[in-house]
Write a protein that holds these residues in place. Sequence first.
Motif, PDB file in Angstrom:
ATOM      1  N   LYS A 315     -13.012 -39.308  50.132  1.00 37.41           N
ATOM      2  CA  LYS A 315     -11.616 -39.070  50.450  1.00 37.41           C
ATOM      3  C   LYS A 315     -11.171 -38.945  51.502  1.00 37.41           C
ATOM      4  O   LYS A 315     -11.270 -37.930  52.560  1.00 37.41           O
ATOM      5  CB  LYS A 315     -11.517 -37.554  49.664  1.00 37.41           C
ATOM      6  CG  LYS A 315     -11.401 -37.542  48.344  1.00 37.41           C
ATOM      7  CD  LYS A 315     -10.962 -36.301  47.839  1.00 37.41           C
ATOM      8  CE  LYS A 315     -11.743 -35.620  46.654  1.00 37.41           C
ATOM      9  NZ  LYS A 315     -11.953 -34.184  46.382  1.00 37.41           N
ATOM     10  N   PRO A 316     -10.729 -39.928  52.341  1.00 33.52           N
ATOM     11  CA  PRO A 316     -10.304 -40.130  53.858  1.00 33.52           C
ATOM     12  C   PRO A 316      -9.307 -39.126  53.985  1.00 33.52           C
ATOM     13  O   PRO A 316      -8.441 -38.945  53.181  1.00 33.52           O
ATOM     14  CB  PRO A 316      -9.725 -41.709  54.036  1.00 33.52           C
ATOM     15  CG  PRO A 316     -10.138 -42.373  52.794  1.00 33.52           C
ATOM     16  CD  PRO A 316     -10.288 -41.427  51.551  1.00 33.52           C
ATOM     17  N   ILE A 317      -9.354 -38.358  55.045  1.00 36.03           N
ATOM     18  CA  ILE A 317      -8.529 -37.235  55.326  1.00 36.03           C
ATOM     19  C   ILE A 317      -7.042 -38.179  55.572  1.00 36.03           C
ATOM     20  O   ILE A 317      -7.115 -39.271  56.406  1.00 36.03           O
ATOM     21  CB  ILE A 317      -8.667 -36.653  56.698  1.00 36.03           C
ATOM     22  CG1 ILE A 317     -10.158 -36.331  56.940  1.00 36.03           C
ATOM     23  CG2 ILE A 317      -7.930 -35.268  56.685  1.00 36.03           C
ATOM     24  CD1 ILE A 317     -10.439 -35.624  58.118  1.00 36.03           C
ATOM     25  N   GLN A 318      -5.964 -37.754  54.967  1.00 36.72           N
ATOM     26  CA  GLN A 318      -4.804 -38.514  54.974  1.00 36.72           C
ATOM     27  C   GLN A 318      -3.484 -37.503  55.154  1.00 36.72           C
ATOM     28  O   GLN A 318      -3.729 -36.298  54.987  1.00 36.72           O
ATOM     29  CB  GLN A 318      -4.540 -39.467  54.003  1.00 36.72           C
ATOM     30  CG  GLN A 318      -5.063 -38.825  52.531  1.00 36.72           C
ATOM     31  CD  GLN A 318      -4.768 -39.873  51.360  1.00 36.72           C
ATOM     32  OE1 GLN A 318      -3.653 -40.292  51.176  1.00 36.72           O
ATOM     33  NE2 GLN A 318      -6.032 -40.096  51.068  1.00 36.72           N
ATOM     34  N   VAL A 319      -2.417 -38.178  55.728  1.00 36.09           N
ATOM     35  CA  VAL A 319      -1.194 -37.441  55.947  1.00 36.09           C
ATOM     36  C   VAL A 319      -0.258 -38.180  54.691  1.00 36.09           C
ATOM     37  O   VAL A 319      -0.574 -39.102  54.312  1.00 36.09           O
ATOM     38  CB  VAL A 319      -0.659 -37.493  57.211  1.00 36.09           C
ATOM     39  CG1 VAL A 319      -1.514 -36.896  58.308  1.00 36.09           C
ATOM     40  CG2 VAL A 319      -0.361 -38.959  57.656  1.00 36.09           C
ATOM     41  N   ASP A 320       0.793 -37.403  54.394  1.00 31.23           N
ATOM     42  CA  ASP A 320       1.698 -37.955  53.604  1.00 31.23           C
ATOM     43  C   ASP A 320       2.611 -39.064  54.052  1.00 31.23           C
ATOM     44  O   ASP A 320       2.839 -39.528  55.205  1.00 31.23           O
ATOM     45  CB  ASP A 320       2.885 -36.655  53.334  1.00 31.23           C
ATOM     46  CG  ASP A 320       2.204 -35.730  52.523  1.00 31.23           C
ATOM     47  OD1 ASP A 320       1.118 -35.778  51.995  1.00 31.23           O
ATOM     48  OD2 ASP A 320       2.884 -34.606  52.261  1.00 31.23           O
ATOM     49  N   PRO A 321       2.559 -39.862  53.290  1.00 37.62           N
ATOM     50  CA  PRO A 321       3.094 -41.283  53.582  1.00 37.62           C
ATOM     51  C   PRO A 321       4.798 -40.992  53.660  1.00 37.62           C
ATOM     52  O   PRO A 321       5.286 -40.638  52.574  1.00 37.62           O
ATOM     53  CB  PRO A 321       2.943 -42.355  52.607  1.00 37.62           C
ATOM     54  CG  PRO A 321       2.196 -41.487  51.527  1.00 37.62           C
ATOM     55  CD  PRO A 321       1.995 -40.259  51.662  1.00 37.62           C
ATOM     56  N   LYS A 322       5.360 -41.162  54.904  1.00 43.95           N
ATOM     57  CA  LYS A 322       6.790 -41.130  54.961  1.00 43.95           C
ATOM     58  C   LYS A 322       7.133 -41.228  56.361  1.00 43.95           C
ATOM     59  O   LYS A 322       6.369 -41.755  57.183  1.00 43.95           O
ATOM     60  CB  LYS A 322       7.235 -39.544  54.568  1.00 43.95           C
ATOM     61  CG  LYS A 322       6.636 -38.550  55.501  1.00 43.95           C
ATOM     62  CD  LYS A 322       7.098 -37.094  54.964  1.00 43.95           C
ATOM     63  CE  LYS A 322       6.604 -36.047  56.002  1.00 43.95           C
ATOM     64  NZ  LYS A 322       7.013 -34.600  55.711  1.00 43.95           N
TER      65      LYS A 322
END
Length: 445
Positions: A315-322
């Motif tokens: 699970k790569p650390i990710q931010v919300d797409p926006k």
Amino acid sequence: MALSGLDIFKLLPKTNCGDCGVPTCMAFAMKLAQKKAELSECPHASEEAKATLGAASEPPIRLVKIGGANAFEAGNETVMFRHEKTFFHQTGIAIQLNTSEDKDKILKKIKEIENYQVERVGEELKTDLLYISHNSKKAEDFAETIRLVKQNSTKGIILDCLDEEVLKEGLALLKDDRPAVLLRKEISDNDIEIAKEYDISLILTAQSLEALANQAEKARNMGVSNLILNLESENVGQQLQNNTILRRSALKANFKPFGYPLFAYINAENEFDRLARISILLCKYGSIIALPDHDKAMLYALFTLRQNIYTDPQKPIQVDPKVYPIGEPTPESPVFLTTNFSLTYFIVSGEIENSGTSAHLVVADTEGQSVLTAWAAGKFVGETVAKFIKQIKLEEKIKTRKIVIPGLVAQISGDLEENLPGWEVIVGCQEAADIPSFVKQVNLT
Ligand code: SF4
């Protein structure tokens, strides 16, 4: 031999009451088979089930908690190597407080520890535990230090005190705090009674694998199972070898006396030796590492290493797409594009900020993959990016019709322009660090 989910299911009540936190007995049986749950979570298990499943259903490395609410957790690991699945609980870093020190000095150190935390790729990184060593000649200093800690910190506590009566006085102050107690001599019947009476974890210390196994076996046989193992090693090479043997014995041979988290106190004189030793233990199975000093420079490096080792590789650390505003953008401000891999987002947004330009940063959904990886996987190509920009209705929010794409994916520019009529695609720099100079050289609006 390990039992299958079906074998375990046959021994459960089959009422599907859900009291264990999952909706059916079958689902719970599967969790038990995968060592992701403990039989004690089913309050309706029969004595027969407990007898049959008890040992078989225990996770290979026991989960041990130190602290009250939001306790620090160690253990429950199931793999030797992170890439096989993931490591579940990151190494806890404990900082030592000496009761012989002046109380103002101790208070200052506690406050420094409490106030030091680092934000990196959206996560707060900090130390986890306080390790109170009673080395004062005055018995009352022990309780006084514990009170100072309780008043100024919510971190879990490890106690190191050779005087049994003084230790008990300290434990009485920590009734709901589930501290751990470091035993620096062979475990005694009294230690076991204290562990039961005060509901604490015991850190067992030994100089050989055999002695450690004997102590753990004794504690287990006398009903104490919240254990942590401290196998003292002469040098870093031996420590690495010992930790590997302990982890391998627990996971591969299901050797119960070694199925516990591992503790180490590192006080090598030379700071490079110290850093090397801690780094190795962060990578190889150290569950708790206690350090004598609160050295921010060293901690920063350790936090970074720890974060890299203990993120879930699946699970790569990710931010919300926006669209993220950087600074105070207006509808005429420049537009940049990147992916939603956290590290990429924070580096790019940081460099735009460094450039002094306010901008809109479009973060496309690439399932947490970085720019080139996402492009290679077909998740960061002209068509999908254009679709995303339309989906978030970017054109309704801003007037700019130029978009800067990462230089590493210059090849998507034509495709993106085709799919985004009316937009000019500008190929940006390859390295985020060059954004400030790039912004100065190119007209982006
Ligand atoms: S609590 Fe026990 S009986 Fe109820 S669903 Fe879970 S396993 Fe089945």
